[in-house]
Design an enzyme around this catalytic site. Structure first.
Site, PDB file in Angstrom:
ATOM      1  N   ARG A  56       3.530 -18.394  26.437  1.00 30.01           N
ATOM      2  CA  ARG A  56       2.478 -17.470  26.883  1.00 30.01           C
ATOM      3  C   ARG A  56       2.379 -16.332  25.876  1.00 30.01           C
ATOM      4  O   ARG A  56       1.297 -15.893  25.517  1.00 30.01           O
ATOM      5  CB  ARG A  56       2.759 -16.930  28.291  1.00 30.01           C
ATOM      6  N   TYR A 109     -25.219 -12.356  28.659  1.00 26.96           N
ATOM      7  CA  TYR A 109     -24.861 -13.692  29.118  1.00 26.96           C
ATOM      8  C   TYR A 109     -24.502 -13.586  30.613  1.00 26.96           C
ATOM      9  O   TYR A 109     -23.766 -12.681  31.016  1.00 26.96           O
ATOM     10  CB  TYR A 109     -23.668 -14.205  28.297  1.00 26.96           C
ATOM     11  N   ASP A 182     -20.479  -9.332  21.087  1.00 27.70           N
ATOM     12  CA  ASP A 182     -20.307 -10.748  21.421  1.00 27.70           C
ATOM     13  C   ASP A 182     -21.018 -11.536  20.327  1.00 27.70           C
ATOM     14  O   ASP A 182     -22.248 -11.558  20.258  1.00 27.70           O
ATOM     15  CB  ASP A 182     -20.898 -11.024  22.811  1.00 27.70           C
ATOM     16  N   LYS A 207     -18.544 -22.530  22.052  1.00 28.02           N
ATOM     17  CA  LYS A 207     -19.852 -22.788  21.459  1.00 28.02           C
ATOM     18  C   LYS A 207     -19.709 -23.178  19.983  1.00 28.02           C
ATOM     19  O   LYS A 207     -19.118 -24.188  19.698  1.00 28.02           O
ATOM     20  CB  LYS A 207     -20.754 -21.570  21.681  1.00 28.02           C
TER      21      LYS A 207
HETATM   22  C1  LIG Z   1     -20.667 -19.066  26.927  1.00 30.38           C
HETATM   23  C2  LIG Z   1     -20.736 -17.619  26.612  1.00 30.38           C
HETATM   24  C3  LIG Z   1     -19.786 -16.703  27.102  1.00 30.38           C
HETATM   25  C4  LIG Z   1     -18.692 -17.117  28.069  1.00 30.38           C
HETATM   26  O1  LIG Z   1     -17.765 -17.962  27.478  1.00 30.38           O
HETATM   27  P1  LIG Z   1     -16.956 -19.098  28.272  1.00 30.38           P
HETATM   28  O2  LIG Z   1     -16.193 -19.771  27.166  1.00 30.38           O
HETATM   29  O3  LIG Z   1     -17.960 -19.979  28.946  1.00 30.38           O
HETATM   30  O4  LIG Z   1     -16.073 -18.396  29.247  1.00 30.38           O
HETATM   31  C5  LIG Z   1     -19.895 -15.381  26.732  1.00 30.38           C
HETATM   32  N1  LIG Z   1     -20.884 -14.961  25.923  1.00 30.38           N
HETATM   33  C6  LIG Z   1     -21.827 -15.794  25.435  1.00 30.38           C
HETATM   34  C7  LIG Z   1     -22.908 -15.257  24.562  1.00 30.38           C
HETATM   35  C8  LIG Z   1     -21.792 -17.145  25.761  1.00 30.38           C
HETATM   36  O5  LIG Z   1     -22.739 -17.970  25.297  1.00 30.38           O
END
Ligand SMILES: *Cc1c(COP(=O)(O)O)cnc(C)c1O
Length: 391
Positions: A56, A109, A182, A207
């Site tokens: 962890r 998001y 982000d 992504k």
């Molecule tokens: C998918 C996404 C998230 C969240 O991420 P997860 O891996 O699904 O928890 C946050 N910000 C953006 C812009 C995203 O596309």
């Protein structure tokens, strides 16, 4: 060349392939093993080999990924989590306390908004929305002395709005707040917010970083070592870490990020050119278009304009739903950033939760995550789905 040199001197592609890991001195393994171990043998009490005691706290596969992400974002340290939202929650618990205030994107998001609105708010965090593309609105949303974080996404989802990272950093810092970006939609290949003044980068590595729609993961990258220490403490204390196999998948994805992103961008440009000329398409959203309100800023702060394209159709919601239903090469589904092209109807799918609010997206809108298939096949598929040749 040593890992340190790769990190600081090499080009992006070289860092993507080499940073964070040196071939194993014992076996010569070029790729880090998936260290499926929870604990580590100690040579006498407290005698740790390489600093590992419990997975962890740290795991060598995760360490390799964290070093790679830090190098790609030109930060000092990276942290890998079980999901993007796990990364976000750990960041908030690290930097905020109940009663603090956060400025959020008005079109964040959905999962991020839900986290702040339903989870962090119950813990005592206060948030206000502001569009990152409107600097005056961001300035006005800040509460001097209370605002700890200014949080932005750029480009935004699904309208591809652009925030000026350098200007936003100035606004946040002037108010004593930190700028969080982000960077999921751009990926570190197209945009490196830390080099533009941002303090923390957030990723859903699910992504583009992972890039193959086969893993859920998240990451934070920071440049301040004091914040890094606090994050390391909270990452271990909260425990929402990336497992070794997930870390390995994301690390493998990152090696090809540059070539994938270039093809995503090439294909998106061809799809945009086709949509712009199509009589059934009334509006195309892509920051690469000169008509896009954020185009100039995007051209300044991004290498290219990314793989996400949204558009509106003349025939209203029914036609938008029909296009989604008829596409064949584009798979109907949520998420984005994988090698395969995806199509979705934001109003009924990813953005259904904001229906009836000021953030409701147009019902005649379709969002594409343009993949790296043959561009002609993608264009032909959209042509068919829009009721053109062969439709
Ligand atoms: C998918 C996404 C998230 C969240 O991420 P997860 O891996 O699904 O928890 C946050 N910000 C953006 C812009 C995203 O596309």
């Amino acid at each position: 060349m040593s890992e340190q040199q790769h990190r600081h001197k090499s080009g992006f592609e070289t860092r993507a392939i080499h940073a964070g890991y040196e071939p194993d001195p014992m076996t010569g393994a070029v790729i880090p093993p998936i260290y499926a171990t929870s604990t580590y043998k100690q040579d006498g009490v407290g005698g740790l080999r390489g600093g590992y005691e419990y997975s962890r706290t740290a795991n060598p596969t995760r360490t390799a990924l964290e070093g790679n992400l830090a190098a790609l974002e030109e930060g000092e340290r990276g942290f890998a989590f079980a999901s993007g939202l796990a990364a976000e929650d750990t960041l908030v618990r690290t930097l905020c306390r109940p009663g603090d205030h956060v400025v959020l994107p008005n079109d964040a998001y959905g999962g991020t908004f839900r986290l702040f609105d339903k989870v962090e708010q119950a813990w005592g965090l206060v948030h206000d929305p502001a569009p990152a593309s409107d600097l005056d609105a961001v300035r006005a949303a800040i509460r001097p002395g209370e605002t700890k974080l200014v949080w932005v996404e750029t480009p935004t989802n699904p309208l591809l709005g652009i925030g000026d990272i350098e200007a936003l950093a100035g606004i946040a810092h002037e108010a004593g707040a930190l700028l969080v970006v982000d960077n999921t939609f751009a990926s570190p290949y197209l945009q490196q917010p830390l080099t533009l003044g941002a303090d923390i980068v957030v990723h859903s590595t699910t992504k583009y970083c992972g890039g193959h729609s086969d893993v859920v993961g998240g990451a934070l990258v920071v440049k301040d070592l004091e914040i890094a220490e606090q994050l390391a403490f909270h990452q271990n204390s909260i425990g929402a870490v990336a497992g070794p196999f997930d870390a390995w998948l994301v690390l493998r994805g990152l090696k090809t990020l540059a070539v994938r992103m270039d093809r995503h961008c090439d294909n998106a440009e061809q799809v945009v050119a086709f949509l712009e000329d199509h009589p059934q398409v009334t509006e195309v959203f892509y920051p690469g278009l000169e008509s896009h309100p954020g185009h100039e800023i995007a051209a300044r702060q991004m290498r290219r304009f990314g793989g996400i394209v949204s558009f509106r159709v003349a025939g209203g919601e029914q036609q938008a739903l029909d296009v989604c239903g008829r596409a064949e090469v584009f798979t109907l589904g949520e998420s984005l950033g994988g090698v395969e092209s995806l199509i979705e109807h934001p109003g009924r799918m990813t953005h259904a939760s904001v229906a009836g609010t000021e953030l409701e997206v147009p019902a005649d809108m379709v969002r594409l995550s343009v993949g790296i298939e043959t561009a002609d096949d993608l264009v032909a598929d959209l042509d068919r789905a829009l009721g053109g040749a062969g439709g």
